[in-house]
Scaffold this active site. Structure first.
Site, short mmCIF file in Angstrom:
data_model
loop_
_atom_site.label_atom_id
_atom_site.label_comp_id
_atom_site.label_asym_id
_atom_site.label_seq_id
_atom_site.Cartn_x
_atom_site.Cartn_y
_atom_site.Cartn_z
CG HIS A 143 7.14 -9.96 2.82
ND1 HIS A 143 7.05 -10.92 2.24
CD2 HIS A 143 5.77 -9.23 2.86
CE1 HIS A 143 5.88 -11.20 1.77
NE2 HIS A 143 5.03 -10.42 2.21
CG ASP A 268 -2.51 -12.00 3.10
OD1 ASP A 268 -2.19 -13.23 3.53
OD2 ASP A 268 -1.45 -11.29 3.07
C1 9RB Z 1 4.66 -2.98 -6.43
C2 9RB Z 1 4.91 -4.36 -6.29
C3 9RB Z 1 3.44 -5.72 -3.07
C4 9RB Z 1 2.49 -6.58 -3.22
C5 9RB Z 1 2.11 -7.47 -2.54
C6 9RB Z 1 2.43 -7.09 -1.07
C7 9RB Z 1 1.84 -7.99 0.30
C8 9RB Z 1 2.44 -7.85 1.24
C9 9RB Z 1 1.93 -8.84 2.35
C10 9RB Z 1 3.60 -6.09 -0.83
C11 9RB Z 1 3.87 -5.38 -1.97
C12 9RB Z 1 6.09 -4.59 -6.75
C13 9RB Z 1 3.74 -2.23 -5.80
C14 9RB Z 1 6.59 -6.19 -6.97
O1 9RB Z 1 0.95 -9.00 2.67
N1 9RB Z 1 2.51 -9.77 2.86
O2 9RB Z 1 2.35 -10.31 3.82
N2 9RB Z 1 3.90 -4.97 -4.24
N3 9RB Z 1 4.16 -5.37 -5.37
N4 9RB Z 1 6.52 -3.69 -7.56
N5 9RB Z 1 5.61 -2.66 -7.50
C15 9RB Z 1 5.84 -1.29 -8.10
ZN ZN Z 2 0.55 -11.15 3.03
#
Ligand code: 9RB
Ligand code: ZN
Length: 368
Positions: A143, A268
């Site tokens: 990312h 995942d």
């Molecule tokens: C939050 C949000 C995330 C959702 C999924 C991942 C996965 C990462 C991964 C990371 C962060 C949003 C907590 C949008 O495995 N990549 O390969 N977060 N999502 N807003 N908020 C407050």
């Molecule tokens: Zn992922």
């Protein structure tokens, strides 16, 4: 077949804090919890299953190393690298950029070691020390974009390895296949205008980052047609993933004819992951790996470098990882003890709406 393998104990020391993925905020009702969802124990457990299963005896250990500033700066801006270095020296560390990717003191060195280890495995494969390889690195990278980290990623390990392959190792064309369930937005952005790097991301439709990874994103300027997104519908199982691999990933790799294939390998999309809603099992990952290997036989003489990305089920990631590395190495040492449960769930057959999406993306391949 010699398969390289890399893990460093320091990757298990990456401190992701105590707020599951929402930083603890009692006034908002958010309680602290022992583990961040991206706590490195999941990857350490995968490494331990590689060892305990005996798979390690079929692999050639490749030594980790830290990426140099010059290597990191091929992808990231100087301001960003300086910020990570500075925050990494603070007693309580910092955050990669989005407020949900905390890191502890010393994270710069661990992230630099992840990126350097992706380079080390790429060098081992390109130099012929091993035929292919798996770098089990942490933190993940896919990312991260030039000017910031996000989604638990600090430096874009795979993009840094791809730049190194192009600029130092003389690889003219590099393909990046990202099968993490989340969109490989970092490589898409970093190589958007670069037709020498084909980026393919197979992910759950609009899972993370928000609204990222759409069908329509196919590269920019000279890079047009050299980015392919396969946004699979929520709830896709083994057959849907295998169909996407067979109809898009394999043919796109063959059409592009790279000199090297890098895989951003997240686990995942498995049926037990807390951060996605796909259904695949270790069989799904074996299919994906076999597809990339078959395509690599006719294009890159088998030169594949897999680099670890996400995967948040401490129970199931180790089995998916072992099955994937077994496939790379052409050996079978361990039965998947969870497969009778996750493989027995409904939903593994290819559904019409999944097929329609894959068939649509397959029409892009003739433009490569
Ligand atoms: C939050 C949000 C995330 C959702 C999924 C991942 C996965 C990462 C991964 C990371 C962060 C949003 C907590 C949008 O495995 N990549 O390969 N977060 N999502 N807003 N908020 C407050
Ligand atoms: Zn992922």
């Amino acid at each position: 077949m010699t398969t390289g393998y890399l893990w460093d104990e320091i990757f298990g020391w990456h401190d992701t804090g105590s707020g599951s993925m929402f930083p603890a905020d009692p006034l908002a009702g958010l309680q602290p919890i022992a583990h961040h969802v991206a706590h490195p124990d999941t990857k350490r457990r995968m490494h331990e299953l590689v060892c305990v299963s005996g798979l390690i005896d079929h692999l050639t250990r490749v030594s980790p190393r830290n990426a140099t500033d010059e290597e990191i700066l091929r992808v990231h801006t100087a301001d960003y690298v300086e910020r990570i270095k500075r925050d990494s020296e603070l007693p309580k560390g910092g955050d990669a950029g989005d407020g949900i990717s905390p890191f502890g003191k010393g994270a710069f060195e661990i992230a630099a070691r992840g990126a350097g280890s992706a380079i080390a495995m790429t060098e081992a494969v390109v130099n012929g020390d091993v035929d292919n390889g798996y770098a089990l690195v942490n933190p993940a990278g896919h990312h991260a974009i030039a000017e910031t980290g996000m989604g638990f990623c600090i430096f874009n390990n795979v993009a840094i390895a791809a730049k190194h392959a192009r600029e130092v190792l003389g690889m003219k064309k590099v393909a990046i296949v990202d099968w993490d369930v989340h969109h490989g937005n970092g490589a898409q952005a970093i190589f958007a205008e670069d037709p020498s790097v084909l980026t393919i991301s197979l992910h759950q439709d609009r899972c993370f980052p928000p609204n990222s990874g759409l069908l329509e994103d196919r590269g920019v300027g000279e890079g047009t047609n050299y980015n392919i997104n396969i946004p699979m519908p929520t709830g896709t199982g083994d057959e849907g993933y295998a169909y996407a691999a067979k109809c898009v990933i394999g043919p796109a790799l063959e059409a592009f004819g790279p000199d090297l294939i890098l895989v951003a390998s997240g686990f995942d999309a498995n049926a037990m992951d807390p951060l996605s809603r796909q259904l695949i099992t270790s069989r799904g990952f074996v299919d994906l790996a076999e597809t990339v290997m078959n395509a690599s036989a006719s294009t890159v003489q088998g030169r594949i470098v897999m680099v670890q990305e996400g995967g948040y089920s401490p129970v199931y990631v180790p089995f998916c990882g072992v099955a994937t590395i077994e496939t790379l190495a052409g050996v079978h040492v361990l039965e998947d003890a969870i497969l009778p449960v996750v493989g027995g769930m409904g939903g593994h057959q290819l559904e019409d709406h999944q097929k329609a999406l894959v068939d649509h993306v397959a029409t892009f391949i003739s433009d490569i």
